[in-house]
Design a protein around this motif. Structure first.
Motif, PDB file in Angstrom:
ATOM      1  N   LEU A  22     -31.045  40.632  38.714  1.00 57.35           N
ATOM      2  CA  LEU A  22     -31.707  41.929  38.594  1.00 57.35           C
ATOM      3  C   LEU A  22     -31.961  42.268  37.133  1.00 57.35           C
ATOM      4  O   LEU A  22     -31.503  41.558  36.236  1.00 57.35           O
ATOM      5  CB  LEU A  22     -30.801  42.999  39.219  1.00 57.35           C
ATOM      6  CG  LEU A  22     -30.660  42.843  40.733  1.00 57.35           C
ATOM      7  CD1 LEU A  22     -29.285  43.231  41.183  1.00 57.35           C
ATOM      8  CD2 LEU A  22     -31.705  43.666  41.432  1.00 57.35           C
ATOM      9  N   TYR A  69     -14.043  46.492  30.841  1.00 55.32           N
ATOM     10  CA  TYR A  69     -15.165  47.406  31.046  1.00 55.32           C
ATOM     11  C   TYR A  69     -15.765  47.182  32.423  1.00 55.32           C
ATOM     12  O   TYR A  69     -15.583  46.128  33.027  1.00 55.32           O
ATOM     13  CB  TYR A  69     -16.249  47.203  29.969  1.00 55.32           C
ATOM     14  CG  TYR A  69     -16.601  45.753  29.729  1.00 55.32           C
ATOM     15  CD1 TYR A  69     -16.052  45.051  28.654  1.00 55.32           C
ATOM     16  CD2 TYR A  69     -17.462  45.058  30.582  1.00 55.32           C
ATOM     17  CE1 TYR A  69     -16.359  43.722  28.436  1.00 55.32           C
ATOM     18  CE2 TYR A  69     -17.779  43.724  30.365  1.00 55.32           C
ATOM     19  CZ  TYR A  69     -17.213  43.057  29.286  1.00 55.32           C
ATOM     20  OH  TYR A  69     -17.510  41.726  29.083  1.00 55.32           O
ATOM     21  N   THR A  85     -19.805  41.912  25.354  1.00 57.36           N
ATOM     22  CA  THR A  85     -18.840  41.345  24.422  1.00 57.36           C
ATOM     23  C   THR A  85     -19.093  41.867  22.998  1.00 57.36           C
ATOM     24  O   THR A  85     -18.165  42.338  22.321  1.00 57.36           O
ATOM     25  CB  THR A  85     -18.910  39.799  24.443  1.00 57.36           C
ATOM     26  OG1 THR A  85     -18.831  39.388  25.804  1.00 57.36           O
ATOM     27  CG2 THR A  85     -17.797  39.169  23.640  1.00 57.36           C
ATOM     28  N   GLY A  92     -19.377  34.668  37.875  1.00 56.79           N
ATOM     29  CA  GLY A  92     -18.766  35.145  36.630  1.00 56.79           C
ATOM     30  C   GLY A  92     -18.718  34.029  35.605  1.00 56.79           C
ATOM     31  O   GLY A  92     -18.877  32.853  35.942  1.00 56.79           O
ATOM     32  N   PHE A 142     -28.076  45.410  36.227  1.00 58.17           N
ATOM     33  CA  PHE A 142     -26.991  44.886  37.057  1.00 58.17           C
ATOM     34  C   PHE A 142     -25.671  45.391  36.484  1.00 58.17           C
ATOM     35  O   PHE A 142     -25.651  46.075  35.456  1.00 58.17           O
ATOM     36  CB  PHE A 142     -27.044  43.358  37.116  1.00 58.17           C
ATOM     37  CG  PHE A 142     -26.908  42.685  35.780  1.00 58.17           C
ATOM     38  CD1 PHE A 142     -27.991  42.582  34.918  1.00 58.17           C
ATOM     39  CD2 PHE A 142     -25.682  42.166  35.370  1.00 58.17           C
ATOM     40  CE1 PHE A 142     -27.856  41.967  33.675  1.00 58.17           C
ATOM     41  CE2 PHE A 142     -25.543  41.550  34.129  1.00 58.17           C
ATOM     42  CZ  PHE A 142     -26.636  41.457  33.280  1.00 58.17           C
ATOM     43  N   GLY A 170     -12.802  36.053  26.640  1.00 60.80           N
ATOM     44  CA  GLY A 170     -13.121  37.045  27.671  1.00 60.80           C
ATOM     45  C   GLY A 170     -14.046  36.469  28.718  1.00 60.80           C
ATOM     46  O   GLY A 170     -14.475  35.316  28.634  1.00 60.80           O
ATOM     47  N   GLY A 216     -15.505  32.768  28.126  1.00 60.00           N
ATOM     48  CA  GLY A 216     -15.029  31.742  27.213  1.00 60.00           C
ATOM     49  C   GLY A 216     -14.443  32.354  25.959  1.00 60.00           C
ATOM     50  O   GLY A 216     -14.332  33.579  25.826  1.00 60.00           O
TER      51      GLY A 216
HETATM   52  P1  HAM Z   1     -22.994  36.103  31.597  1.00 60.56           P
HETATM   53  O1  HAM Z   1     -22.714  34.737  32.137  1.00 60.56           O
HETATM   54  O2  HAM Z   1     -24.315  36.338  31.001  1.00 60.56           O
HETATM   55  O3  HAM Z   1     -21.835  36.396  30.574  1.00 60.56           O
HETATM   56  O4  HAM Z   1     -22.778  37.175  32.739  1.00 60.56           O
HETATM   57  C1  HAM Z   1     -21.619  37.196  33.532  1.00 60.56           C
HETATM   58  C2  HAM Z   1     -22.015  37.393  34.987  1.00 60.56           C
HETATM   59  O5  HAM Z   1     -22.869  38.520  35.119  1.00 60.56           O
HETATM   60  C3  HAM Z   1     -22.818  36.246  35.584  1.00 60.56           C
HETATM   61  O6  HAM Z   1     -21.978  35.195  36.014  1.00 60.56           O
HETATM   62  C4  HAM Z   1     -23.496  36.934  36.744  1.00 60.56           C
HETATM   63  O7  HAM Z   1     -22.624  37.021  37.859  1.00 60.56           O
HETATM   64  C5  HAM Z   1     -23.755  38.321  36.206  1.00 60.56           C
HETATM   65  N1  HAM Z   1     -25.147  38.439  35.759  1.00 60.56           N
HETATM   66  C6  HAM Z   1     -25.682  38.031  34.601  1.00 60.56           C
HETATM   67  N2  HAM Z   1     -27.010  38.307  34.560  1.00 60.56           N
HETATM   68  C7  HAM Z   1     -27.314  38.925  35.724  1.00 60.56           C
HETATM   69  C8  HAM Z   1     -28.508  39.472  36.301  1.00 60.56           C
HETATM   70  N3  HAM Z   1     -29.654  39.467  35.637  1.00 60.56           N
HETATM   71  N4  HAM Z   1     -28.434  40.024  37.535  1.00 60.56           N
HETATM   72  C9  HAM Z   1     -27.273  40.064  38.209  1.00 60.56           C
HETATM   73  N5  HAM Z   1     -26.112  39.564  37.719  1.00 60.56           N
HETATM   74  C10 HAM Z   1     -26.124  38.998  36.505  1.00 60.56           C
HETATM   75  C11 HAM Z   1     -21.757  37.509  29.784  1.00 60.56           C
HETATM   76  O8  HAM Z   1     -22.415  38.497  29.943  1.00 60.56           O
HETATM   77  C12 HAM Z   1     -20.670  37.408  28.745  1.00 60.56           C
HETATM   78  N6  HAM Z   1     -20.723  38.614  27.900  1.00 60.56           N
HETATM   79  C13 HAM Z   1     -19.316  37.240  29.412  1.00 60.56           C
HETATM   80  C14 HAM Z   1     -18.193  37.195  28.424  1.00 60.56           C
HETATM   81  C15 HAM Z   1     -17.301  38.164  28.179  1.00 60.56           C
HETATM   82  N7  HAM Z   1     -17.907  36.197  27.623  1.00 60.56           N
HETATM   83  C16 HAM Z   1     -16.846  36.525  26.872  1.00 60.56           C
HETATM   84  N8  HAM Z   1     -16.491  37.707  27.197  1.00 60.56           N
END
Ligand code: HAM
Length: 435
Positions: free
Chosen positions: A124, A109, A86, A284, A127, A305, A287
């Protein structure tokens, strides 16, 4: 010692890549239908971007970033492998003046991210996410669009067991009041809570609400909810969002404990969970982040997003049997496999192979010096649709028998017209042996 890939990273081997490509291609088709355009920020950013955007006291910034290097001695310009996308997308929009060209941007993306986490199933260190950022609007219907899009991405892959959890965490104004109320209610319960929550009480008290430890969940039961402390504007935004989701017949559940681990969120936050994923059941999350563009030096901009974790999508697809279903339904082998009879025929056969490929056909041949029968077994294993056995007779006659591997039927065709004959042969789907 055998060299190993770093802990928490994975090799995607040739037999796994088709499913990844399927996920990527299915996602791109849905995203483009919703009007989102792809953006590709770099793998690393200056560390300060994440400190400012994600927040100094979040788990990601404090414990999980891969930070290294400095361009010039004594300068504070270390870089960090992107732990989320983000902030990089907002930075890219501002640096490239995208808002000046078009104040409303819908971007997506797809790519790798890096977090130094405790590795476990679905968690992981490298990821992948597919995600979107819609920037330039405060309209609650845009929140709705992103939630519907997240669902459409999962639906598009045949994953229909997910649940949508939703909350509003208000704006800095409502949170200021709620922070004081929450702290007063929590203070007498702190001794029974985990060390992490005790630290969070000082740093970011809201994160106490989504601690997964049983004793903390018990201690925080019955605490006041942010819902009761939303200001008029936040309440109205959330009301419109809920109404539109209900109107769309989208199933969702209010989760007043949902906080999420980034400081940039305002108002709407949501998560999509997949029940069979176990401890890491968030597939996923996203917000609204109405303050972030301004925080990073841009104009006041409403934005929302989400991102979906592709490794978790893959686990869900595998465990639900959808992955196997998809793999067995697709035709994978070459359209034709050319077998040779004698060593002398190989060069002429290879010339024929080159011609077929130049005509756009997936064609293959043996390179391991196998005998005729073993070549047939290879063709079968690869899932070749047709096979032609080329020996001295075939080259003398100028024709060859084209065998359909699914039906066993054979047809004599001229070598000069082989490409056309392969194209004209009716496609009976065949799967590689053992699939
Ligand atoms: P996040 O909840 O940290 O949000 O990551 C979104 C998704 O990425 C998680 O629900 C999970 O499925 C996957 N994920 C996160 N960490 C890992 C990991 N260590 N290994 C595998 N899968 C993982 C964000 O990253 C925000 N930037 C989302 C967002 C976009 N909010 C607004 N815009």
């Amino acid at each position: 010692m055998l060299l190993q890939a770093p802990k928490g990273t994975q090799d995607l081997l040739p037999d796994q890549v088709p499913l990844w490509r399927h996920i990527e291609e299915s996602s791109r088709a849905v995203l483009e239908r919703f009007g989102y355009a792809e953006i590709r920020p770099p793998m690393m950013e200056y560390t300060g971007l994440f400190q400012r955007a994600v927040g100094e006291v979040t788990d990601i910034v404090q414990k999980e970033m891969y930070t290294f290097g400095s361009d010039a001695p004594g300068k504070e310009d270390t870089v960090t492998l992107r732990p989320e996308l983000t902030a990089p997308v907002v930075r890219a929009c501002l640096e490239n003046s995208l808002f000046a060209k078009k104040p409303f941007q819908k971007l997506y993306y797809l790519g790798p991210l890096f977090r130094h986490e405790n590795v476990q199933k679905g968690r992981l260190r490298q990821f992948h996410q597919v995600g979107v950022e819609a920037l330039g609007s405060y309209d609650p219907l845009l929140d709705v669009e992103t939630i519907e899009l997240a669902c459409a991405l999962l639906d598009g892959l045949g994953l229909d067991q997910y649940e949508v959890r939703l909350n509003s965490i208000g704006c800095p104004l409502c949170r200021q009041e709620f922070r004081a109320t929450l702290k007063a209610a929590l203070a007498p319960r702190l001794s029974g809570m985990c060390p992490n929550c005790n630290a969070r009480f000082e740093r970011n008290v809201f994160r106490v609400l989504d601690c997964k430890e049983e004793k903390c969940r018990a201690a925080t039961a019955g605490l006041p909810s942010i819902q009761e402390h939303l200001c008029g504007e936040c309440k109205e935004h959330f009301g419109k969002l809920r109404g539109a989701l209900d109107g769309a017949k989208l199933k969702w559940a209010l989760d007043p404990r949902l906080v999420r681990g980034f400081d940039y969120y305002t108002k709407t936050v949501y998560e999509l969970t997949y029940p069979t994923l176990g401890a890491q059941n968030a597939i996923g999350g996203g917000g609204r982040y109405d303050g972030l563009v301004e925080e990073l030096g841009g104009p006041k901009t409403g934005a929302v997003g989400f991102a979906i974790g592709l490794e978790r999508v893959l686990i869900a697809l595998t465990e639900s049997g959808k992955a196997a279903e998809w793999l067995s339904a697709r035709e994978r082998g070459p359209e034709i496999f050319l077998c040779t009879v004698t060593a002398e025929d190989r060069v002429r056969t290879y010339a024929l192979l080159r011609e077929l490929r130049a005509r756009g056909l997936a064609a293959d041949v043996d390179f391991e010096g196998r005998g005729h029968k073993a070549q047939m077994r290879t063709a079968n294993k690869l899932g070749a649709r047709l096979v032609a056995v080329l020996g001295p007779d075939e080259f003398t006659k100028g024709s060859v028998k084209l065998k359909d591997m699914a039906t066993g039927t054979e047809r004599e065709v001229p070598l000069a017209g082989l490409a056309d004959a392969v194209r004209a042969a009716p496609a009976v789907p065949s799967a590689p042996a053992g699939a």
